[in-house]
Design an enzyme around this catalytic site. Structure first.
Site, PDB file in Angstrom:
ATOM      1  N   ASN A 184       0.847  -1.185   0.000  1.00 60.93           N
ATOM      2  CA  ASN A 184       0.000   0.000   0.000  1.00 60.93           C
ATOM      3  C   ASN A 184       0.883   1.236   0.000  1.00 60.93           C
ATOM      4  OD1 ASN A 184       0.699   0.667   2.754  1.00 60.93           O
ATOM      5  ND2 ASN A 184      -0.580  -1.061   3.350  1.00 60.93           N
ATOM      6  N   ARG A 185       0.290   2.407   0.113  1.00 59.87           N
ATOM      7  CA  ARG A 185       1.044   3.645  -0.057  1.00 59.87           C
ATOM      8  C   ARG A 185       1.624   4.208   1.240  1.00 59.87           C
ATOM      9  NH1 ARG A 185      -3.372   4.467  -3.700  1.00 59.87           N
ATOM     10  NH2 ARG A 185      -2.667   4.615  -5.870  1.00 59.87           N
TER      11      ARG A 185
END
Length: 403
Positions: A212-213
């Site tokens: 994910n970021r």
């Protein structure tokens, strides 16, 4: 804080990074510290005792069985006379001997006999730093209360290889020394707090992964703020492009399962703050070779759930007195956070809406959700969020450790 009048025992280890200790001695002394050097035999192959002693302005110790020094049990005197012991560079061999409790030279005997906090600045080839034996030793030492600063990423002086293994710079080590010695005066003095940070990378094949970021900025800032309040902090970090916070023992992992193992190895703790954005799923079987496009339908990926680290610790037998989780949501923020609080055995959920640019950004807007209600905070920088949360954790733990 200043290092004025603090007695620092600097153990100079073997390795090309030993040359940085010349500057380190200067940085410590300009902050007011009294530096007593101990040099291992291998360290003298890289820098001379004469140069270290000239900068320290005092005698350099080196031999365990020195007739003059050991007349008054010199290694005990050195160990007990220090406010802080720094090992720089800390080689894989030195950390292995420390983890096994081996005191077969002056440095090893001092490290076994000291009652002062110990700060390690590891330096080694990246392959050595990531070797399973080194990782086990780092986890053992972190559980024993040893602090770490670095290693950093960069090019290795001796091999030209790039990766994680460069010794932290002298200014970073001096800052870490200030943080460690500042612990005794903070409201979290004597507490052990566990923090997770960053994303996890779940492999699909050797070149692809599920992630994910998350940048790790919020988790790393919280770990640093807790350390500034005096806590002994163990940070379990996924893959991030951030330096380790000074004065914090950092364990680096890649996957969710590795993160759970490192978290369980770091227990017991007085409090745990689960900030890491662990990937919810991983592939059932990651491919041994790169999956190639064939022009047909894309391959099916069989996904399985990753371990739920917050629930495992929050409902487990070694549960800390205070368990804090994070809820990153894009809708129904408070409802989802309240459900998470009840379901996962947490005392507090820090809820934030990540539908904008929070992940990877510099600011955050959070709500503290507990069984007593919701506390809304204004939009703050991630550093300010970390400082306010660290103070809240200190308040909730209280002087006796009750949440």
């Amino acid at each position: 804080m200043s290092l004025f009048d603090k007695r620092i025992l600097l153990i100079v280890g073997g390795g090309i990074a030993a040359y940085k200790c010349l500057d380190l001695v200067r940085r410590l002394r300009e902050r007011g510290a009294k530096v007593t050097p101990v040099m291992t035999r291998s360290a003298a192959e890289f820098v001379t005792p004469l140069s270290i002693g000239a900068l320290a302005g005092t005698k350099v110790y080196g031999e365990l069985f020195d007739r003059d020094d050991e007349e008054d049990v010199g290694h005990i005197r050195l160990a007990r006379g220090a406010d802080l012991v720094i090992v720089a560079p800390a080689s894989a061999a030195r950390m292995g001997r420390m983890a096994a409790g081996i005191g077969d030279d002056l440095a090893g005997a001092v490290l076994l006999a000291t009652r002062a906090p110990v700060l390690l600045a590891p330096a080694m080839n990246p392959a050595m730093w990531t070797h399973p034996a080194t990782r086990r030793n780092v986890e053992t030492l972190a559980r024993d209360g040893i602090r770490f600063v670095g290693p950093n990423r960069g090019e290795m002086a001796e091999s030209g290889e790039a990766g994680e293994g460069r010794m932290a710079e002298p200014l970073e080590i001096a800052a870490a020394a200030e943080a460690v010695l500042g612990e005794a005066r903070g409201p979290l003095a004597g507490r052990h707090v566990l923090v997770t940070s960053g994303p996890t990378h779940e492999p699909i094949d050797p070149v692809r992964y599920i992630a994910n970021r998350s940048s790790g900025r919020q988790g790393h800032a919280i770990a640093a703020s807790l350390a500034r309040l005096g806590a002994r902090v163990t940070l379990v970090s996924g893959p991030v492009a951030l330096p380790d916070p000074p004065g914090v023992s950092t364990v680096h992992v890649e996957t969710g399962r590795e993160m759970l193992g490192a978290v369980e190895a770091a227990l017991p703790a007085d409090a745990a703050v689960f900030v890491a954005a662990v990937a919810d799923w991983r592939t059932q079987d990651d491919a041994a070779h790169k999956i190639k496009k064939t022009g047909d339908a894309p391959p099916a990926l069989r996904l399985v759930e990753n371990p739920d680290i917050l629930r495992t610790v929050g409902t487990g037998p070694r549960r800390p007195a205070l368990v804090v989780g994070f809820a990153a949501e894009t809708r129904d923020l408070l409802e989802n956070a309240a459900a998470k609080l009840a379901r996962k055995g947490a005392d507090l959920i820090v809820a934030n809406d990540v539908s904008g640019e929070v992940m990877g950004g510099e600011a955050n807007t959070v709500h503290l959700v507990s069984r007593s209600g919701v506390e809304a905070w204004p939009t703050l920088s991630k550093t300010e969020v970390a400082e306010r949360l660290a103070l809240d954790i200190a308040r909730r733990l209280g002087p006796s450790g009750g949440a």
